[in-house]
Design an enzyme around this catalytic site. Structure first.
Site, PDB file in Angstrom:
ATOM      1  N   GLY A  19      -1.485   5.884   2.664  1.00 48.99           N
ATOM      2  CA  GLY A  19      -2.274   6.641   1.702  1.00 48.99           C
ATOM      3  C   GLY A  19      -1.481   6.953   0.455  1.00 48.99           C
ATOM      4  N   GLY A  20      -2.022   7.878  -0.368  1.00 47.81           N
ATOM      5  CA  GLY A  20      -1.395   8.184  -1.647  1.00 47.81           C
ATOM      6  C   GLY A  20      -0.091   8.934  -1.526  1.00 47.81           C
ATOM      7  N   THR A  23       2.552   7.603   4.808  1.00 48.50           N
ATOM      8  CA  THR A  23       2.259   6.422   5.622  1.00 48.50           C
ATOM      9  C   THR A  23       2.192   6.851   7.079  1.00 48.50           C
ATOM     10  OG1 THR A  23       3.427   4.982   4.060  1.00 48.50           O
ATOM     11  CG2 THR A  23       3.027   4.114   6.261  1.00 48.50           C
ATOM     12  N   VAL A  24       1.212   6.300   7.808  1.00 52.88           N
ATOM     13  CA  VAL A  24       1.014   6.668   9.208  1.00 52.88           C
ATOM     14  C   VAL A  24       1.529   5.544  10.100  1.00 52.88           C
ATOM     15  CG1 VAL A  24      -0.664   7.352  10.968  1.00 52.88           C
ATOM     16  CG2 VAL A  24      -1.000   8.033   8.582  1.00 52.88           C
ATOM     17  N   LYS A  39       2.943  10.757  10.624  1.00 55.96           N
ATOM     18  CA  LYS A  39       2.665  10.640   9.191  1.00 55.96           C
ATOM     19  C   LYS A  39       3.953  10.969   8.449  1.00 55.96           C
ATOM     20  CE  LYS A  39      -1.217  11.626   7.348  1.00 55.96           C
ATOM     21  NZ  LYS A  39      -2.442  12.268   6.804  1.00 55.96           N
ATOM     22  N   ASP A 132     -11.036  17.796   1.931  1.00 53.07           N
ATOM     23  CA  ASP A 132     -11.077  16.332   1.794  1.00 53.07           C
ATOM     24  C   ASP A 132     -11.854  15.720   2.956  1.00 53.07           C
ATOM     25  OD1 ASP A 132     -10.549  14.003   0.375  1.00 53.07           O
ATOM     26  OD2 ASP A 132      -8.751  13.565   1.545  1.00 53.07           O
TER      27      ASP A 132
END
Length: 646
Positions: A19-20, A23-24, A39, A132
């Site tokens: 993601g922004g 990282t997962v 994460k 979100d």
């Protein structure tokens, strides 16, 4: 990657997503011998971002609920930096599930919405707002249940950019209007996002689909979402009304939080499919079979209702339902047969009947005129022909001059003219010349009730009954219509000359309004709509009291004097209210807000701060530091405990 171990405990196995801001990874917890999702924050982030990342991890870890993704641990690796450890969900995102089940029946959407609302119920009860909520952050494990992930974490970068630069980034389609406009958020903002998800599940698209982020943002702020039952015909009315309520632009019109939303969806599911917990259990045991069963039931319902509408001659309404049935079973021979056999609308039949009737009347009229003219010519030249003159009864001869100009006389058959006496009291009609002159007088305009006309090309507003006041920011209605006695004259009023304003526009002033952020505009205590949608307001000459109202801002009022024909512009910036923060800290400790000292504990008065996120810290006499992040809301009082609470 299998050799990399975070903090000596979590062995990274494979990347699951990026993601922004993080990282997962799928990882093995070497201490407990279980697989987890880790994460890892991207390198290069500043210290404040890391602190907020830690705080969000603490908030998420405090939520214990079956529908909330469980957080196991938070730490910091010497190489990778801050990381968050969560349970690993073996399944898929709600986005992937929706694609697999499309089109999703409303009954399935209601069950999924109830599960999602329960997660928000747990969060909002503890004062945690997600910020979100979107399909990618909703995970569906095999066999259930649904789990809401990324509590506030994915929204961190978006919130920081929004408050620091004013730019709107992130998942715009799921953002509530108040978030786009001012950055304000509340539990009702999460409720709006759930409404978008439910709408998308049922229709395959979000309520505001636009080309580009700017167009989308304006649409969300200024336009009402289309009613779900209109976009997806056959949707049960109570469920459709609940989704429409969640999508209200005014947060006060939505369910206030996840608690109320969960209760509303529980009632909807109970009405549609029975006990929610049992319906949820059956769905997750076999999502495809469960959805297929409800798709078939909905197809049969649409088919039955469409057939019933056809039998009553309502072809247009039947077509909408039958076309919706085709989306469930494309190419259905039964539906296609009904669509081909449906009668044309009654309005079309009536229109054709009127056209045919008018054509027949016109043909008969022209034929009678020709015959009458030929007959009159024969009378005038009877002395020059060999034919004998026509003998008329005395009564008819007396009535002939006027009758020849009447419609009845023009439609008479001249062959029976000498045999039929005239009616004893023939109706009176204006002469043909008079009728022609009146037709010419209105040929350049549009007839109006009361015998008046409007010049061709003049724009006319909607009827007074259509100009209702809005109930949410950005309503379509821009101003209420002036009283009828002032807006237009009596029924005998003549048409204005071409090029002059219509009568209802004369004698008024115009107020042009632009505000930032949005505001509800009141004139003399009456709401005239919401900016940015409302642009111009018509005012009668004189003095008016104006008020501009936004719940997060100070109310702005002023008196305005206008004259007839005057245009007045108002470009206003409303002052966002300060949040009041009561800070508790150990006595004698120095208290800081965002790195600036605001006093020494105990503070005598609340600290007034701008709306948004702030860092609070207290430094004791021995140098120890207590630090916390808090999001404060404009116009509200917040208490922050740095170790010296009452």
């Amino acid at each position: 990657m299998s050799d990399e171990v975070l903090a000596g405990r979590y062995q990274l196995e494979q990347e699951l997503g990026r993601g922004g801001m993080a990282t997962v990874f799928l990882a093995m917890d070497l201490r407990l011998s279980r697989r987890v999702a880790v994460k890892v924050m991207h390198p290069g982030e500043d210290g404040r971002r890391s602190e907020r990342f830690r705080r969000e991890a603490e908030l998420a870890a405090s939520l214990k609920h079956p529908n909330v993704l469980e957080v196991h641990d938070f730490g910091e690796d010497a190489v990778r930096g801050p990381f968050l450890v969560c349970e690993w969900v073996q399944g898929e995102s709600l986005r992937e599930l929706a694609r697999r089940l499309a089109p999703v029946p409303p009954e399935v959407a209601a069950v999924l919405g109830w599960e999602l609302a329960r997660a928000l119920e747990a969060a909002h009860s503890r004062g945690v707002v997600h910020r979100d909520v979107k399909p990618e952050n909703v995970l569906v494990s095999k066999g259930g249940p649904l789990k809401l992930a990324d509590f506030g974490i994915a929204a961190l970068a978006d919130q920081e950019r929004l408050t620091s630069t004013g730019a709107v980034t992130g998942s715009l389609a799921y953002m509530a209007p108040e978030r786009i406009d001012t950055g304000a958020w509340s539990p009702a903002s999460d409720v709006y996002a759930v409404g978008v998800i439910l709408f998308e599940l049922c229709t395959g698209t979000t309520p505001h689909a636009g080309q580009g982020s700017a167009h989308l943002a304006v649409s969300v702020m200024t336009r009402d979402a289309p009613p779900l039952c209109e976009v997806a015909p056959g949707t049960p009315e109570p469920f459709g009304a609940l989704v429409d309520r969640c999508l209200a632009r005014d947060p006060r019109a939505r369910p206030v939080d996840g608690v109320e939303l969960a209760a509303c969806l529980e009632a909807a599911v109970q009405q549609l499919v029975g006990p929610p917990s049992e319906a949820s259990r059956r769905f997750f045991l076999g999502p495809e079979a469960y959805a297929a069963g409800w798709r078939e039931a909905r197809f049969q319902r649409l088919l039955t209702e469409g057939r019933a509408l056809l039998s009553t001659g309502e072809g247009a309404r039947a077509a909408r339902l039958l076309n919706e049935a085709l989306t469930l079973k494309p190419g259905s021979s039964e539906v296609l047969a009904l669509l081909r056999a449906r009668p044309k609308s009654g309005r079309a039949k009536s229109g054709r009947a009127k056209v045919l009737g008018g054509s027949a009347l016109l043909v008969g009229l022209l034929g009678a005129l020709v015959l009458w003219g030929w007959h009159s010519r024969g009378d005038a030249t009877s002395g020059m022909t060999s034919e004998a003159p026509v003998v008329r009864p005395p009564a008819e001869a007396a009535a002939l001059p006027d009758e020849q100009n009447s419609p009845e006389a023009m439609l008479q058959d001249p062959r029976t003219d000498a045999l039929e006496p005239a009616p004893p009291e023939p109706p009176t009609f204006p002469p043909i010349a008079a009728r022609a002159s009146r037709t010419e007088a209105v040929s350049g305009g549009v007839p109006r009730r009361g015998g008046t006309s409007v010049p061709a090309g003049t724009k006319r507003g909607p009827p007074r009954s259509d100009r209702s006041l809005p109930a949410a920011p950005g309503s379509e209605a821009v101003a209420s219509e002036p009283p009828a006695s002032d807006a237009q004259g009596p029924a005998t009023q003549t048409s204005p000359p071409t090029g002059t304003p219509p009568p209802q526009a004369q004698g008024y002033a115009t107020l042009s309004v632009v505000t930032r952020p949005w505001a509800e505009v009141f004139v003399d205590g009456q709401s005239r709509g919401y900016t940015p949608r409302v642009r111009e307001v018509r005012l009668t000459p004189g003095t008016h009291r104006l008020r501009f109202d936004n719940p997060l801002c100070d109310v702005l009022e002023e008196d305005l004097h206008v004259a007839a024909g005057e245009t007045v512009k108002r470009e206003l910036v409303l002052q966002v209210r300060k949040a009041e923060v009561v800070i508790f800290a150990p006595e004698g400790a120095r208290v800081f807000v965002d790195g600036t000292q605001v006093g020494v504990a105990p503070l005598r008065e609340p600290v007034k701060l701008t709306h948004g996120s702030h860092v609070f810290s207290a430094r004791g006499a021995a140098g120890e530091i207590i630090r916390k992040d808090f999001d404060v809301v404009a116009g509200e009082r917040t208490e922050v405990d740095l170790g010296g609470g009452p």
